[in-house]
Design a protein around this motif. Structure first.
Motif, PDB file in Angstrom:
ATOM      1  N   HIS A 164      -4.018   3.906 -14.986  1.00  0.00           N
ATOM      2  CA  HIS A 164      -5.158   3.178 -14.431  1.00  0.00           C
ATOM      3  C   HIS A 164      -5.013   1.681 -14.595  1.00  0.00           C
ATOM      4  O   HIS A 164      -5.555   0.909 -13.827  1.00  0.00           O
ATOM      5  CB  HIS A 164      -6.454   3.640 -15.098  1.00  0.00           C
ATOM      6  CG  HIS A 164      -6.837   5.015 -14.687  1.00  0.00           C
ATOM      7  ND1 HIS A 164      -7.169   5.331 -13.396  1.00  0.00           N
ATOM      8  CD2 HIS A 164      -6.904   6.168 -15.383  1.00  0.00           C
ATOM      9  CE1 HIS A 164      -7.448   6.618 -13.321  1.00  0.00           C
ATOM     10  NE2 HIS A 164      -7.275   7.155 -14.498  1.00  0.00           N
ATOM     11  N   LYS A 165      -4.287   1.314 -15.642  1.00  0.00           N
ATOM     12  CA  LYS A 165      -4.109  -0.121 -15.864  1.00  0.00           C
ATOM     13  C   LYS A 165      -2.999  -0.680 -14.984  1.00  0.00           C
ATOM     14  O   LYS A 165      -2.772  -1.885 -14.953  1.00  0.00           O
ATOM     15  CB  LYS A 165      -3.766  -0.376 -17.326  1.00  0.00           C
ATOM     16  CG  LYS A 165      -4.840   0.142 -18.258  1.00  0.00           C
ATOM     17  CD  LYS A 165      -4.590  -0.307 -19.674  1.00  0.00           C
ATOM     18  CE  LYS A 165      -5.543   0.385 -20.622  1.00  0.00           C
ATOM     19  NZ  LYS A 165      -4.901   1.549 -21.297  1.00  0.00           N
ATOM     20  N   LEU A 186       3.391   8.508 -11.014  1.00  0.00           N
ATOM     21  CA  LEU A 186       3.106   8.555  -9.578  1.00  0.00           C
ATOM     22  C   LEU A 186       3.990   9.570  -8.891  1.00  0.00           C
ATOM     23  O   LEU A 186       3.590  10.235  -7.943  1.00  0.00           O
ATOM     24  CB  LEU A 186       3.357   7.186  -8.943  1.00  0.00           C
ATOM     25  CG  LEU A 186       2.472   6.039  -9.376  1.00  0.00           C
ATOM     26  CD1 LEU A 186       2.881   4.774  -8.648  1.00  0.00           C
ATOM     27  CD2 LEU A 186       1.032   6.373  -9.052  1.00  0.00           C
ATOM     28  N   ARG A 223      -2.776  -0.590 -11.798  1.00  0.00           N
ATOM     29  CA  ARG A 223      -3.140  -0.961 -10.418  1.00  0.00           C
ATOM     30  C   ARG A 223      -3.080  -2.469 -10.258  1.00  0.00           C
ATOM     31  O   ARG A 223      -4.084  -3.156 -10.258  1.00  0.00           O
ATOM     32  CB  ARG A 223      -4.548  -0.446 -10.087  1.00  0.00           C
ATOM     33  CG  ARG A 223      -4.545   1.002  -9.667  1.00  0.00           C
ATOM     34  CD  ARG A 223      -5.875   1.384  -9.106  1.00  0.00           C
ATOM     35  NE  ARG A 223      -6.184   0.621  -7.901  1.00  0.00           N
ATOM     36  CZ  ARG A 223      -7.259   0.821  -7.166  1.00  0.00           C
ATOM     37  NH1 ARG A 223      -8.112   1.753  -7.503  1.00  0.00           N
ATOM     38  NH2 ARG A 223      -7.469   0.087  -6.097  1.00  0.00           N
ATOM     39  N   TRP A 224      -1.871  -2.968 -10.121  1.00  0.00           N
ATOM     40  CA  TRP A 224      -1.685  -4.419 -10.051  1.00  0.00           C
ATOM     41  C   TRP A 224      -2.249  -4.991  -8.763  1.00  0.00           C
ATOM     42  O   TRP A 224      -2.648  -6.128  -8.707  1.00  0.00           O
ATOM     43  CB  TRP A 224      -0.201  -4.765 -10.177  1.00  0.00           C
ATOM     44  CG  TRP A 224       0.358  -4.385 -11.517  1.00  0.00           C
ATOM     45  CD1 TRP A 224      -0.354  -3.995 -12.613  1.00  0.00           C
ATOM     46  CD2 TRP A 224       1.716  -4.361 -11.891  1.00  0.00           C
ATOM     47  NE1 TRP A 224       0.485  -3.734 -13.650  1.00  0.00           N
ATOM     48  CE2 TRP A 224       1.771  -3.941 -13.249  1.00  0.00           C
ATOM     49  CE3 TRP A 224       2.914  -4.641 -11.243  1.00  0.00           C
ATOM     50  CZ2 TRP A 224       2.965  -3.809 -13.932  1.00  0.00           C
ATOM     51  CZ3 TRP A 224       4.098  -4.514 -11.930  1.00  0.00           C
ATOM     52  CH2 TRP A 224       4.130  -4.097 -13.263  1.00  0.00           C
ATOM     53  N   LYS A 242       0.850  -1.174   0.000  1.00  0.00           N
ATOM     54  CA  LYS A 242       0.000   0.000   0.000  1.00  0.00           C
ATOM     55  C   LYS A 242       0.892   1.232   0.000  1.00  0.00           C
ATOM     56  O   LYS A 242       1.940   1.223   0.637  1.00  0.00           O
ATOM     57  CB  LYS A 242      -0.826  -0.010   1.290  1.00  0.00           C
ATOM     58  CG  LYS A 242      -2.136   0.706   1.209  1.00  0.00           C
ATOM     59  CD  LYS A 242      -2.777   0.691   2.566  1.00  0.00           C
ATOM     60  CE  LYS A 242      -4.118   0.008   2.526  1.00  0.00           C
ATOM     61  NZ  LYS A 242      -4.802   0.053   3.815  1.00  0.00           N
ATOM     62  N   TYR A 282       1.645  10.003  -5.444  1.00  0.00           N
ATOM     63  CA  TYR A 282       1.377   8.859  -4.579  1.00  0.00           C
ATOM     64  C   TYR A 282       2.679   8.143  -4.322  1.00  0.00           C
ATOM     65  O   TYR A 282       3.376   7.755  -5.267  1.00  0.00           O
ATOM     66  CB  TYR A 282       0.380   7.943  -5.298  1.00  0.00           C
ATOM     67  CG  TYR A 282      -0.133   6.803  -4.467  1.00  0.00           C
ATOM     68  CD1 TYR A 282      -0.965   7.035  -3.387  1.00  0.00           C
ATOM     69  CD2 TYR A 282       0.210   5.503  -4.786  1.00  0.00           C
ATOM     70  CE1 TYR A 282      -1.447   5.990  -2.634  1.00  0.00           C
ATOM     71  CE2 TYR A 282      -0.272   4.445  -4.035  1.00  0.00           C
ATOM     72  CZ  TYR A 282      -1.103   4.686  -2.953  1.00  0.00           C
ATOM     73  OH  TYR A 282      -1.579   3.646  -2.216  1.00  0.00           O
ATOM     74  N   ASP A 321      -5.032  -4.385  -5.609  1.00  0.00           N
ATOM     75  CA  ASP A 321      -6.232  -3.612  -5.298  1.00  0.00           C
ATOM     76  C   ASP A 321      -5.981  -2.586  -4.212  1.00  0.00           C
ATOM     77  O   ASP A 321      -6.745  -1.646  -4.047  1.00  0.00           O
ATOM     78  CB  ASP A 321      -7.340  -4.560  -4.808  1.00  0.00           C
ATOM     79  CG  ASP A 321      -7.856  -5.401  -5.955  1.00  0.00           C
ATOM     80  OD1 ASP A 321      -7.640  -4.984  -7.108  1.00  0.00           O
ATOM     81  OD2 ASP A 321      -8.444  -6.460  -5.681  1.00  0.00           O
ATOM     82  N   THR A 322      -4.933  -2.827  -3.432  1.00  0.00           N
ATOM     83  CA  THR A 322      -4.709  -1.938  -2.303  1.00  0.00           C
ATOM     84  C   THR A 322      -4.034  -0.628  -2.706  1.00  0.00           C
ATOM     85  O   THR A 322      -3.923   0.266  -1.889  1.00  0.00           O
ATOM     86  CB  THR A 322      -3.839  -2.639  -1.264  1.00  0.00           C
ATOM     87  OG1 THR A 322      -2.782  -3.298  -1.951  1.00  0.00           O
ATOM     88  CG2 THR A 322      -4.646  -3.642  -0.473  1.00  0.00           C
ATOM     89  N   TRP A 323      -3.523  -0.569  -3.915  1.00  0.00           N
ATOM     90  CA  TRP A 323      -2.929   0.707  -4.344  1.00  0.00           C
ATOM     91  C   TRP A 323      -4.051   1.678  -4.650  1.00  0.00           C
ATOM     92  O   TRP A 323      -4.958   1.367  -5.419  1.00  0.00           O
ATOM     93  CB  TRP A 323      -2.075   0.504  -5.607  1.00  0.00           C
ATOM     94  CG  TRP A 323      -0.903  -0.407  -5.380  1.00  0.00           C
ATOM     95  CD1 TRP A 323      -0.453  -0.881  -4.199  1.00  0.00           C
ATOM     96  CD2 TRP A 323      -0.056  -0.964  -6.388  1.00  0.00           C
ATOM     97  NE1 TRP A 323       0.627  -1.690  -4.387  1.00  0.00           N
ATOM     98  CE2 TRP A 323       0.900  -1.762  -5.725  1.00  0.00           C
ATOM     99  CE3 TRP A 323       0.012  -0.864  -7.770  1.00  0.00           C
ATOM    100  CZ2 TRP A 323       1.891  -2.452  -6.406  1.00  0.00           C
ATOM    101  CZ3 TRP A 323       0.995  -1.541  -8.439  1.00  0.00           C
ATOM    102  CH2 TRP A 323       1.924  -2.331  -7.771  1.00  0.00           C
ATOM    103  N   GLU A 324      -3.950   2.840  -4.068  1.00  0.00           N
ATOM    104  CA  GLU A 324      -5.101   3.742  -4.167  1.00  0.00           C
ATOM    105  C   GLU A 324      -4.777   4.970  -4.993  1.00  0.00           C
ATOM    106  O   GLU A 324      -4.727   6.050  -4.452  1.00  0.00           O
ATOM    107  CB  GLU A 324      -5.529   4.178  -2.757  1.00  0.00           C
ATOM    108  CG  GLU A 324      -5.843   3.034  -1.846  1.00  0.00           C
ATOM    109  CD  GLU A 324      -5.331   3.281  -0.440  1.00  0.00           C
ATOM    110  OE1 GLU A 324      -4.304   3.968  -0.287  1.00  0.00           O
ATOM    111  OE2 GLU A 324      -5.952   2.793   0.492  1.00  0.00           O
ATOM    112  N   PHE A 325      -4.472   4.772  -6.262  1.00  0.00           N
ATOM    113  CA  PHE A 325      -4.282   6.003  -7.045  1.00  0.00           C
ATOM    114  C   PHE A 325      -5.311   6.115  -8.149  1.00  0.00           C
ATOM    115  O   PHE A 325      -5.980   5.165  -8.472  1.00  0.00           O
ATOM    116  CB  PHE A 325      -2.877   6.117  -7.627  1.00  0.00           C
ATOM    117  CG  PHE A 325      -2.327   4.873  -8.259  1.00  0.00           C
ATOM    118  CD1 PHE A 325      -2.662   4.525  -9.555  1.00  0.00           C
ATOM    119  CD2 PHE A 325      -1.477   4.044  -7.544  1.00  0.00           C
ATOM    120  CE1 PHE A 325      -2.136   3.385 -10.136  1.00  0.00           C
ATOM    121  CE2 PHE A 325      -0.954   2.906  -8.129  1.00  0.00           C
ATOM    122  CZ  PHE A 325      -1.295   2.565  -9.438  1.00  0.00           C
TER     123      PHE A 325
END
Lengths: 834, 729
Positions: B719-720, B702, B722-723, B555, B567, B725-729
């Motif tokens: 957007h692609k 980032l 985000r390997w 995260k 981020y 789910d916990t990465w919040e960008f």
């Protein structure tokens, strides 16, 4: 025991072990014999009945040569191969075939050595162990049932035993084995659990079998002595040293107190040390792998260490120490070229299997007993989830037993915050203040909070957005995973709303309110997705109690969350509810607790309905053992218990080294008779000195060795190191973790480390004697030293006797007597004001 | 092919024939001339500068903790006293950067996102970034010195160069670039110093020793986590000394000389520098600010603008004096009372006693003997009696005439303590008003001194001590802090000191003579800092980052919102290969240890390979130790943790990966068929660098800012990416 066992590398001849033993006992310590025997005799005065012959610590002369005799031969002598058993032979290994001739010869030799059948039991009584046990037991059970009042933590453990009797669920963050043992004793003595353990000092009534319950720690605490004795012997120290260590422990007031009252330390220490003893004994059977005693030691060790963990989680450090010793020994074994890689693998796997299956099985079964026995609802239920509570008889089960399962449109529900603090989603007839203290504005809409008590304002009605009337319609319209709903507050009929306004206490989150339409530009955003966490278990339907849900706000994609902060007075100090964009966290999980189908459309009727919401108890729901265990474990490990900061008798780890503070355990209501938890200061301080002495000596020896000055012969050096490895490291792993613990600590937390310190002290006494007699070769000095040790032992007895009134708590003391016991001004003994 | 290698190639030969390329490559692998070394090093530095200083001024608003550290910088420029849990060097440097680049210290840095219009913040950013940029060459030097392998050094430094997280963290006005600079600098000093071992006591030997000491002091004086690198360097030093000592050819005097010189350079010098930084800190900050309340009365009397500054009052406490009592713990308030009573149900319905942090007339107390009323101030005939340690006194609340009183009733919040009330009328009370004054550490009969002495007020009958702590009373008590009588007399919260002392008949004296000297101030700052640090506990319901999440890049952390989102997230390629390398190292270490123990570790055929293996394992061992020292202690910390705490450990982990990769790539050719052997190394290297550079390119938005106002924002490649789910960008 003999030097040979300790030093596999010093290849003494196989039979020399026994000889050395004899020599060591008989000749090398003639002076030793005198003084130490004197102290042992002192022990024996207390118990004349014990046979004097067997008191010298060597195996009793009249027993036949014990089975252990051949084992005491140095295990890795070239002639002794570990694969003595033909069935274990590795066929493919060329080495094995080459040596098979040799082996046969050896096997026959061995057969002639022990012609006993494989399963013969030979009873062999160790007189010293028995003596130590008996003396210790006598000191512990003397007037066991007095004081007849609740002594310190007997408050908890006695209460838990009572709850076991009554099958009432309780929550404690320590595992149950120790409590179960005490409860078992209480059960045998016919205790019915009817006594209320309310305050420390409350006198017990006649029903409470105090003596029986105290017998458990007293028994285990006394078994500790022979264990320690054998442990020391197993470390290669002399029998006298072993006896000395046990003597120091018998006459330490702190250990006495901890194993005399209903407390866990006696049990904990016994299991821990006995496990270590087994693992050290295991070394002896190096040359006979996979034999019965080999397995016996390993299995017993694993079981005992697990039991230690099951008494208190802190025992994990003892277990780690045990495993550490095993790993280290295995690593030595890797260096043994006589073993093939396959054999090594076999050894590794056996050890690993034993040390995983036994702990897991024991741990689970002890919780199985716990959860099976405690099936009734009790005072600590609130901490558990609704599902768990529902599985208990008479608690929540009684309320929710006949409620419908499927949540449908029109359901009336209470929503409970599932993990962490117990509270229910709540709203009431009060609005957020227009301005907060920090000048931020609010929406001025009706407050939504999380309230920790059951209340009629906790009721909400589930509503599908497209339907108007808030009753359950036929056919039912179940709410499923992913559906959009509204939640309408039962009494005020306002819908749960969230919007882009900073929450009162957590400005980074959105405020949640029950929507009042002020007709300003603040539209209602009252739609929520139902996100079921365990949708599979209920086939996608939302079930009361069972389903854990998140409510995701449709407009902002944030989750309804309990923020943990308390609202100020305008919010009646209830807890704040917000929405948070971080969805995946524990505080966003909710579940339906109470549930019924709304029947009347009329608002007044509905309110009336809500207000009389009592139900009739029925039977419990079933929850599998595994899910109960999982939840209980989770709560035990992650439940932050309330910290009693600044307890009057709390102490810091550093204070323990010098016995700065004791703990008042009990005081008589009408006299100065009291129990004050204090150690024997002489033992205590000597222990600290010995510890420093060991470290200093070790550093000196190491520095000298690095410059190739070998002061000690290799065998003595190895012995010195083994002592440090097991006792020193044992002390460290039981002491230093407390520096990182963030909770109130008491002196009794030091006990596990203290036991190792006493052992180290005894070992250092022996080492001192060794240095004088062997290194300096000054027999006179050595004799003087032994006299000194004798005097020191006498002073220990004196101090023990002097402080025994506040350890046993049986005698009334005058104020002056109490004052005379306060040797340090930080010892706060209690004196009643006249 | 990586940029470096291309550059190397270009600088070496411009021809593109296969043969010369191979030659260049061999030159690079063997590094037989300094020119090659410098060429590669130069290329690495150039790339570093390019990546770090690109867009350094963006975004033009306060980012994340710049709000704190920028503020601290301003306070140094304005010389305003403040309180912070970290030692001062980092903040002082930020202040100095700002001062030197023309920042005037007026920007308030209120909250993240505030626009820097017309503020010259660029200087501070550039300086911090420059310090952060040094990490890459530092890593290069460290790995080079440890392994003498140019590819290993390049691998290691490029792993650091291409990490997005480090880039993000070192681009702003934060303590982290400074801290990381000093940490890596210390290790550079350590390896360079070690490299001089054949030339002991030469100029360069002393130079690097002093350099190490200087860097060590810098890392500790920036944040206390810098202590881990001190431990690391300390262990390394002990290991070298142990070898020196064990070598019987060295006489003991020589060993002692080695020991003493290291003690001088690595212990004494850093301590002196550390104190010097504090001296500067305390000298610069001479004006009263918002940090005053954390410090004792004596400390505050030294700050311009504080009400205690230049105050003068009697030194000793006499019967009849009017005083205020301040709780001596950090942030303690004044003993206070007001006409309101405790409400029904809260102990006895007597007048409330609280502590209150502000100065107020209701904080005044009159000191009386336990059995008689004091004489008037005007009455010159009465002898002046001083209050002494061990005396029995009563304290009368001046505005209401009630005595400080306690009895066996539960205190309002802390139920185990006794209630303290105001009782009696016009000073007439009962025997429960008597308190014994104890001076902490004072001899019996010592006169009690204003400000300097710390007192305990022990209730004569109950035997409990007057205490105050941070717990607030409910609304009926105006949310002032609770005062109780604590049965545990030795509680540190029981200490009080007299702050104001009015007694006209005693001569006033200035507190200048009692002004704490530097040592006292130094010690007090530290106790306050440690208390502050241990106070940083996560609250109920608050999410904090967990140490286990860090190495797997679980995260990130939001740095900046608004139009250009930033981020903090590590480059997953770097993080995950670091993890793999750590596991691989562990495996290799165990494997070789096993072989060694079994006695089957023999490869006399290839001595070079063996030396290489030993060197690799040795270097990796030290790096793994450094990683563990900078990572594992966080598990034991109770305070709030953040993702960025992992970055010092990340540096060591990345270097370890570099070394292991080099070893792996060198060993692999021996394991594959011969016709492949020559191509394996270049292929793998090329693959590695291209993956790394490409991942850097992918994730760089980032760090450099994601502009969601751009037209194709919705389809942006990020957007692609985000390997997890916990990465919040």
């Amino acid at each position: 025991m003999d030097v040979g066992v300790r030093n596999r590398k010093n290849k003494a001849s196989p039979k020399s072990g026994k000889k050395t033993k004899a020599a060591e006992g008989g000749q090398t310590h003639p002076a030793d014999t005198d003084a130490l025997k004197r102290s042992i005799e002192k022990l024996q005065h207390l118990n004349e009945n014990i046979n004097r012959d067997s008191g010298d610590g060597e195996s009793a002369p009249d027993t036949p040569p014990p089975e252990t005799a051949p084992d005491s031969s140095p295990p890795s002598t070239p002639t002794t191969s570990p694969d003595d058993f033909p069935d274990k032979k590795v066929q493919s290994s060329p080495k094995a075939t080459r040596s098979s001739q040799q082996k046969k010869a050896r096997n026959s030799a061995k057969a002639s050595q022990d012609t006993q059948p494989p399963l013969k039991l030979s009873l062999h009584v160790d007189g010293m162990s028995v003596t130590l046990f008996v003396v210790s037991f006598l000191t512990r059970i003397w007037r066991l049932d007095s004081p007849r009042g609740i002594v310190f933590d007997e408050l908890h453990y006695g209460k838990y035993a009572g709850l076991y009797m009554q099958n009432t669920f309780f929550f404690d963050s320590q595992p149950p084995l120790g409590k179960q043992l005490i409860a078992f004793a209480a059960y045998l003595a016919g205790f019915d659990g009817g006594f209320k353990f309310e305050r420390i000092g409350t006198p017990y009534d006649a029903m409470v079998p105090v003596a029986a319950m105290r017998m458990v720690p007293a028994f285990f605490g006394s078994l500790l002595m022979p264990t320690v004795y054998n442990l020391m012997v197993e470390l290669g120290l002399s029998h006298y040293t072993g006896a000395l260590a046990a003597f120091l422990m018998i006459f330490d007031n702190a250990l006495l107190a901890q194993s005399r009252y209903i407390l866990m330390e006696g049990i904990l220490l016994f299991f821990g040390l006995f496990g270590l003893l087994c693992i050290l004994k295991f070394r002896r059977f190096y040359s006979r792998p996979y034999s019965l005693p080999w397995f016996g030691c390993l299995i017993l060790g694993a079981a005992s260490l697990t039991a230690c963990v099951c008494v208190r989680y802190f025992g994990i450090f003892t277990m780690l120490l045990g495993i550490g010793i095993l790993v280290r020994d295995f690593w030595e074994m890797v260096g043994d070229r006589m073993l093939s890689e396959r054999q090594l693998l076999g050894h590794l796997v056996t050890r690993a299997v034993i040390f995983t299956t036994i702990p897991v099985a024991l741990y689970l079964s002890c919780f199985y007993v716990h959860l099976t026995l405690l099936y009734k609802a009790g005072p600590n239920d609130n901490i558990m989830t609704s599902a768990f509570q529902a599985s208990l008889e008479g608690g929540l089960a009684s309320i929710i037993s006949n409620q419908p399962v499927k949540v449908v449109h029109g359901s009336q529900i209470t929503l409970r915050h599932t993990h962490g603090r117990t509270c229910w989603l709540h709203s009431h007839d009060a609005v957020y203040p227009v301005k907060y203290a920090d000048n931020r504005g609010s929406s001025h809409q009706q407050q939504v909070t999380c309230y920790s008590y059951k209340d009629v304002n906790n009721w909400w009605i589930v509503k599908k957005p497209e339907k108007e009337e808030m009753v359950v319609t036929e056919p039912h319209e179940p709410i499923r995973h992913g559906d959009v709903i509204q939640l309408v507050h039962g009494l005020s009929s306002r819908a749960l709303n969230a919007h882009d306004v900073a929450a009162p206490m957590s400005p980074h989150n959105q405020e949640v309110a029950a929507y009042i339409d002020y007709n300003v530009s603040m539209p209602a955003q009252t739609f929520w997705y139902v996100d079921l966490l365990n949708a599979d278990a209920t086939e996608g339907n939302w079930h009361a109690v069972e389903s854990q849900i998140r409510l995701i706000h449709v407009n902002s994609s944030q989750a309804l969350k309990f923020s943990g902060r308390q609202l100020p007075d305008w919010g009646f100090r209830q807890h704040e509810i917000v929405t948070d964009k971080i969805i995946d966290q524990e505080d966003t999980i909710w579940n339906v607790e109470e549930h019924r189908y709304g029947k009347t459309e009329d608002k007044k009727e509905r309110e009336k309905d809500l207000l009389r919401s009592e139900m009739i108890p029925l039977e419990r729901r079933n929850l599998t053992y595994w899910s109960k265990l999982y939840e209980l474990q989770y709560k035990m490990l992650f439940n932050n218990q309330e910290n009693v900061a600044g307890h009057m008798y709390a102490s810091e780890p550093l204070d323990w080294l010098f016995l700065k503070r004791g703990v008042a355990y009990w005081i008589s209501a009408n006299s100065n008779a009291q129990v004050h938890f204090l150690g024997n200061i002489v033992v205590w301080l000597s222990g600290t000195v010995a510890l420093l002495g060991y470290v200093a000596l070790f550093v000196v020896y190491l520095l000298r060795r690095q410059r190739s000055c070998y002061d000690l012969p290799e065998s003595a050096w190895n012995k010195f190191c083994t002592v440090g490895e097991i006792l020193g490291i044992g002390y460290a792993v039981h002491y230093f973790p407390y520096f990182l613990v963030d909770r109130t600590l008491f002196l009794h937390h030091y006990m596990p480390a203290y036991v190792f310190k006493i052992c180290l002290l005894a070992a250092m006494v022996e080492h001192g004697h060794y240095l004088l007699s062997e290194y300096l070769r000054a027999p006179r000095l050595a004799r003087a030293y032994l006299t000194g040790v004798g005097l020191w032992a006498a002073s220990i007895l004196y101090v023990f006797w002097f402080f025994s009134p506040v350890t046993y708590g049986t005698r009334d003391l005058t104020a002056n007597e109490v004052m005379s016991l306060a040797w340090r001004d930080t010892w706060d003994l209690i004196i009643h004001k006249q | 092919m990586s940029p470096e290698i291309k550059k190397t190639r270009n600088t070496q030969k411009s021809s593109t024939s296969q043969l010369t390329l191979d030659k260049a490559f061999m030159k690079y692998r063997q590094c037989d001339s300094p020119a090659v070394w410098w060429a590669v090093f130069g290329a690495v530095c150039l790339l570093t500068a390019a990546t770090r200083f690109y867009n350094v001024g963006q975004p033009e608003h306060v980012v994340w903790d710049e709000t704190h550290f920028g503020k601290f910088g301003s306070w140094y420029i304005n010389r305003t006293f403040f309180f912070d849990v970290h030692p001062p060097l980092g903040k002082m440097l930020i202040g100095a950067f700002g001062y030197l680049t023309g920042y005037d210290g007026t920007f308030p840095f209120v909250k993240p996102g505030d626009s820097y219009e017309g503020v010259s913040y660029i200087g501070m950013r550039v300086c911090c970034t420059a310090m952060g940029a040094c990490l890459v060459p530092f890593a290069f030097i460290i790995v080079w010195e440890m392994t003498l392998s140019l590819p290993a050094a390049t691998f290691a430094s490029s792993l650091i160069l291409f990490d997005i997280g480090l880039l993000t963290l070192t681009q702003y006005i934060l303590l982290d670039p400074i801290l990381l600079f000093f940490i890596m600098g210390s290790v550079v000093g350590m390896v360079k110093f070690h490299a001089q071992r054949e030339r002991a006591f030469s100029g360069s030997w002393w130079g690097w020793l002093a350099f190490t000491g200087f860097m060590l002091s810098g890392s500790v004086s920036t944040k206390f986590v810098g202590l881990f690198v001190v431990v690391f360097v300390g262990l390394h030093t002990i290991a070298t000394l142990w070898d020196l000592y064990g070598d019987l050819r060295n006489p003991l005097s020589l060993v002692a000389k080695h020991f003493l010189s290291r003690a001088l350079g690595l212990i004494l010098l850093p301590i002196i520098l550390y104190c010097a930084y504090f001296y500067i800190h305390l000298t610069i900050l001479c004006k009263s600010g918002n940090g005053d309340g954390f410090y004792s009365s004596a400390f505050q009397s030294q700050l311009e603008g504080n009400s205690l500054y230049n105050a003068s009052m009697p030194l000793e406490l006499a019967y009849g004096a009017e005083i205020t009592l301040k709780n001596a713990r950090t942030g303690g308030g004044y003993l206070h009372s007001h006409i309101h009573l405790y409400p029904e149900g809260v102990g006895a319905r007597q007048q409330q006693i609280t502590t209150y942090s502000h100065k107020d007339f209701n904080n005044k107390w009159l000191v009386k003997k336990w059995n008689e009323e004091p004489a008037d101030w005007e009455d010159e005939d009465e002898p002046i009696e001083l209050v002494k340690n061990g005396d029995l006194v009563r304290l009368e609340h001046v505005p209401t005439g009630r005595n400080l009183h306690s009895h066996r009733e539960a205190a309002p919040v802390t139920k185990r303590h006794h209630q303290v009330t105001g009782y009696g009328e016009n000073g007439e009370g009962d025997v429960n008003d008597v308190w014994r004054v104890e001076v902490e550490g004072g001899a019996e009969g010592v006169p009690v001194k204003t400000v300097v002495h710390r007192l305990r007020l022990v209730h004569y009958l109950v035997g409990c001590a007057l205490m105050s702590h941070n717990k607030q009373l409910p609304k009926w008590g105006y949310e002032q802090m609770e005062v109780t009588c604590n049965p545990n007399v030795h509680d540190p919260n029981n200490l009080w000191n007299v702050e104001d002392n009015q007694f006209p008949r005693l001569p006033n004296s200035s507190f200048e003579i009692y002004a704490p000297n530097f040592i006292e101030k130094f010690i007090e700052s530290h106790t306050v800092m440690f208390q502050g640090n241990s106070g940083l506990k996560p609250k109920e319901g608050e999410i904090t980052s967990q140490p286990w999440q860090w190495p797997i890049n679980f995260k990130g952390q939001h740095f900046s919102g608004g139009s250009s989102k930033i981020y903090l997230l590590g480059n997953p390629v770097v993080f995950w290969s670091n993890l793999a390398a750590l596991l691989l190292f562990l495996f290799l270490r165990l494997h070789f240890a096993y072989l060694c123990k079994r006695g089957s570790l023999c490869s006399p055929a290839d001595v070079g390979m063996e030396a290489r293996r030993d060197r690799t394992l040795g270097a990796c061992g030290w790096l793994a130790l450094a990683w563990a020292l900078h990572y594992l202690p966080f598990y034991a910390m109770g305070r709030i943790l953040y993702f960025h705490h992992y970055f010092p450990a990340l540096l060591f982990s990345s270097m370890l990966t570099g070394v292991i990769l080099d070893y792996l790539f060198e060993s692999l050719p021996g394991l594959v068929p011969r016709y492949l052997a020559t191509t394996v190394y270049p292929t793998l290297t090329g693959l590695f660098y291209s993956t790394l550079a490409y991942s850097f390119y992918l994730f760089s938005p980032l760090a450099y800012g994601m502009h969601n106002l751009e037209p194709d924002w919705e389809n942006h490649t990020i957007h692609k990416m985000r390997w997890l789910d916990t990465w919040e960008f």
